[in-house]
Write an enzyme that holds these catalytic residues in place. Structure first.
Site, PDB file in Angstrom:
ATOM      1  N   ASP A 166      -2.044  54.299  -1.452  1.00  0.00           N
ATOM      2  CA  ASP A 166      -2.415  55.332  -2.337  1.00  0.00           C
ATOM      3  C   ASP A 166      -3.904  55.103  -2.816  1.00  0.00           C
ATOM      4  O   ASP A 166      -4.491  54.072  -2.557  1.00  0.00           O
ATOM      5  CB  ASP A 166      -1.620  55.063  -3.714  1.00  0.00           C
ATOM      6  CG  ASP A 166      -0.197  55.710  -3.451  1.00  0.00           C
ATOM      7  OD1 ASP A 166       0.161  56.374  -2.588  1.00  0.00           O
ATOM      8  OD2 ASP A 166       0.699  55.524  -4.527  1.00  0.00           O
TER       9      ASP A 166
ATOM     10  N   MET B 113      -1.243  58.405 -17.063  1.00  0.00           N
ATOM     11  CA  MET B 113      -1.753  59.615 -16.908  1.00  0.00           C
ATOM     12  C   MET B 113      -1.898  60.548 -18.180  1.00  0.00           C
ATOM     13  O   MET B 113      -1.494  61.454 -18.350  1.00  0.00           O
ATOM     14  CB  MET B 113      -0.942  60.259 -15.865  1.00  0.00           C
ATOM     15  CG  MET B 113      -0.907  59.537 -14.446  1.00  0.00           C
ATOM     16  SD  MET B 113       0.312  60.047 -13.396  1.00  0.00           S
ATOM     17  CE  MET B 113       1.839  59.013 -13.880  1.00  0.00           C
TER      18      MET B 113
ATOM     19  N   LYS C  68      -3.090  60.836  -3.488  1.00  0.00           N
ATOM     20  CA  LYS C  68      -3.327  62.054  -4.184  1.00  0.00           C
ATOM     21  C   LYS C  68      -4.398  61.838  -5.111  1.00  0.00           C
ATOM     22  O   LYS C  68      -4.275  60.881  -5.758  1.00  0.00           O
ATOM     23  CB  LYS C  68      -2.226  62.487  -4.861  1.00  0.00           C
ATOM     24  CG  LYS C  68      -0.922  62.556  -3.980  1.00  0.00           C
ATOM     25  CD  LYS C  68       0.233  63.109  -4.676  1.00  0.00           C
ATOM     26  CE  LYS C  68       1.439  62.918  -4.117  1.00  0.00           C
ATOM     27  NZ  LYS C  68       1.971  61.738  -3.429  1.00  0.00           N
TER      28      LYS C  68
HETATM   29  C1  LIG Z   1       0.604  57.493 -10.375  1.00  0.00           C
HETATM   30  S1  LIG Z   1       0.361  56.304 -11.837  1.00  0.00           S
HETATM   31  C2  LIG Z   1       1.024  54.971 -10.904  1.00  0.00           C
HETATM   32  C3  LIG Z   1       1.301  53.783 -11.760  1.00  0.00           C
HETATM   33  C4  LIG Z   1       1.726  52.197 -11.149  1.00  0.00           C
HETATM   34  N1  LIG Z   1       2.620  52.573 -10.337  1.00  0.00           N
HETATM   35  C5  LIG Z   1       1.615  51.233 -11.903  1.00  0.00           C
HETATM   36  O1  LIG Z   1       2.882  50.630 -12.035  1.00  0.00           O
HETATM   37  O2  LIG Z   1       0.799  50.859 -12.778  1.00  0.00           O
HETATM   38  C6  LIG Z   1      -1.202  56.244 -11.951  1.00  0.00           C
HETATM   39  C7  LIG Z   1      -1.601  55.809 -13.366  1.00  0.00           C
HETATM   40  O3  LIG Z   1      -1.379  54.660 -13.589  1.00  0.00           O
HETATM   41  C8  LIG Z   1      -2.339  54.101 -14.701  1.00  0.00           C
HETATM   42  N2  LIG Z   1      -3.247  53.182 -13.906  1.00  0.00           N
HETATM   43  C9  LIG Z   1      -3.036  52.630 -12.569  1.00  0.00           C
HETATM   44  N3  LIG Z   1      -4.120  51.772 -12.598  1.00  0.00           N
HETATM   45  C10 LIG Z   1      -4.662  51.606 -13.713  1.00  0.00           C
HETATM   46  C11 LIG Z   1      -5.691  50.822 -14.021  1.00  0.00           C
HETATM   47  N4  LIG Z   1      -6.423  49.669 -13.155  1.00  0.00           N
HETATM   48  N5  LIG Z   1      -6.195  50.855 -15.288  1.00  0.00           N
HETATM   49  C12 LIG Z   1      -5.733  51.934 -16.289  1.00  0.00           C
HETATM   50  N6  LIG Z   1      -4.812  52.510 -15.794  1.00  0.00           N
HETATM   51  C13 LIG Z   1      -4.186  52.623 -14.482  1.00  0.00           C
HETATM   52  C14 LIG Z   1      -3.269  55.610 -14.911  1.00  0.00           C
HETATM   53  O4  LIG Z   1      -2.792  56.165 -15.915  1.00  0.00           O
HETATM   54  C15 LIG Z   1      -2.905  56.213 -13.479  1.00  0.00           C
HETATM   55  O5  LIG Z   1      -3.352  57.833 -13.862  1.00  0.00           O
END
Ligand SMILES: C[S@@+](CC[C@H](N)C(=O)[O-])C[C@H]1O[C@@H](n2cnc3c(N)ncnc32)[C@H](O)[C@@H]1O
Length: 237
Positions: free
Chosen positions: A37, A172, A59
């Site tokens: 991703d 998100m 995406k």
């Molecule tokens: C599609 S989701 C995936 C979440 C992922 N599977 C997890 O467990 O963290 C993507 C969202 O996760 C959050 N996210 C992922 N990595 C992040 C980071 N390093 N800092 C802050 N938010 C993060 C944000 O809200 C982002 O829009």
């Protein structure tokens, strides 16, 4: 004829390569193919040997460069070649990562799959912000929520689902902070509830802003990925 390969749904953690599990690192270093991703950090991609086929299937803002169906086909075809396939997702693969759809597609195609957990963004963010997510004096519930609007659904389906002893982890969160705060208050939180906005958690670009739901509308809009931690536990930051 080749023996059918296997697909591993692997969590890459929130960004800092030090937060990869030993199993995730082993698989990244032995896989034939890695489909990842967009949010997987460059530091983690750098750990993959140069001879491995690495392909981004990410995406951004809901706009798919590769459709979900194409991702399924790519994984299934690679496994049918007999390859060891890593499907690398940010954070934990089972949290807001379409793991359900991918597992369904792989299982329907008769492909063996295994899940390798990762540290979800909220756990990385809380650790680096130095706050607990539960505290027996303050918070006995943790809710993982997505404010992604694509399905036209509300954050929560019924009012009153949140209460003072809830820590809400909002993935998100989008840009409409005022609307988000109003929804959370309608769902049961007080306007004075502390709130942390964490951007790029665990990386060198990490930024944290502490506010309350009442003041969320005035908070800065940090670069994505951003996550909100809302609840009494956030007062400590
Ligand atoms: C599609 S989701 C995936 C979440 C992922 N599977 C997890 O467990 O963290 C993507 C969202 O996760 C959050 N996210 C992922 N990595 C992040 C980071 N390093 N800092 C802050 N938010 C993060 C944000 O809200 C982002 O829009």
């Amino acid at each position: 004829m080749n023996k059918t390969g296997k697909v591993y749904l692997v969590g890459a953690g929130p960004g800092d390569p030090a937060m990869l599990t030993i199993e995730a690192l082993r698989l990244l270093q032995t896989a034939d193919v890695v489909f990842h991703d967009d949010l997987v950090s460059p530091g983690i991609l750098a750990l993959i040997p140069s001879e491995t086929h690495v392909e981004s299937v990410g995406k951004r803002c809901g706009h798919a460069s590769v459709s979900q169906q194409q991702i399924h086909s790519l994984m299934i075809n690679a496994a049918k070649e007999g390859w060891s396939v890593v499907r690398l997702k940010s954070g934990d693969p089972l949290i807001f990562g379409r793991a359900g759809e991918e597992l369904d597609a792989l299982r329907s195609a008769g492909i063996e799959c295994e899940i390798v957990p990762g540290i979800s963004a909220a756990f990385g963010a809380a650790a680096r912000a130095g706050i607990p997510l539960t505290d027996r004096r303050l918070a006995s519930k943790v809710l993982f929520l997505s404010n992604h609007q694509c399905a036209g659904r509300h954050l929560l389906d019924r009012h009153g689902a949140l209460s003072e002893d809830t820590t809400a982890l909002i993935y998100m969160p989008g840009a409409e902070y005022q609307e988000l705060a109003a929804k959370l208050c309608a769902d049961g939180l007080r306007p004075e509830t502390p709130c942390l906005i964490v951007s790029h958690a665990t990386t060198r670009e990490q930024r944290v802003h502490a506010t309350t739901l009442a003041n969320l509308a005035e908070a800065p809009h940090y670069p994505a990925p951003v996550l909100l931690i809302v609840g009494s536990v956030a007062f400590r930051f």
